[in-house]
Design a protein around this motif. Sequence first.
Motif: not given
Length: 223
Positions: A75-77, A87-91, A167-169, A177-178
Amino acid sequence: MLENFSFRTIAEYLPLFGQGLVTTVWLSALSFIGALVVGIVLCAANLQRAWMFRAPAKAYIDAVRATPLLAQLYFLYFGLPRLGFVLPELVVGILALSLNSGAYVAEIIRAGILSIPRGQVEASVASGMTYAQRMRLVILPQAFKVTIPPLLGQAIVLVKDSALLSLISVAELTRAGQLLASDRFMPAEGFITIAAFYLLLYYGLKGLAVLSSRWLGTAGARI
């Protein structure tokens, strides 16, 4: 069973796993600090007598606890950019973990405050203490002692939940591991190594919980 298991490949990817481990630790730490801030605010609102403060806090806590973290993360992403917030994925990941874990932290803190015997509160009122004095001198010191072990337990849950950020890189531990699994077609090596690192993090936090229980004189929580 392990005759085809490649420890050499794992050794080649150890720097990547090390970077992922560091990222997991510091993003989990930042997310937990954010969860404490969110939890304290929600707890303070939930303990108010005025419904205009209590109702929104309770609704938020119930909504977060009733829905999967993955749905909140997506929802946020995907939702924030539709609202004009890119926003950046990490944030986004730290925000999702903080908002999710904050609901659980709020209930932990509220339970700690409500565990204080009513007689102590009434005695502090009778002695003429203000609300701020009661919280600072009577309620919060005892609540702090009760809530530290379960808060560390919630920190363990947050660290495990951080795996969803892959899942959002976000380049954290699970993502490493992936990458090993996809690059070398070795899922066993990738995900068993991930599990080993998460196990180390788990026992580290569990050790902190046990030490805090002994230091505070409380019964050790089973985590």
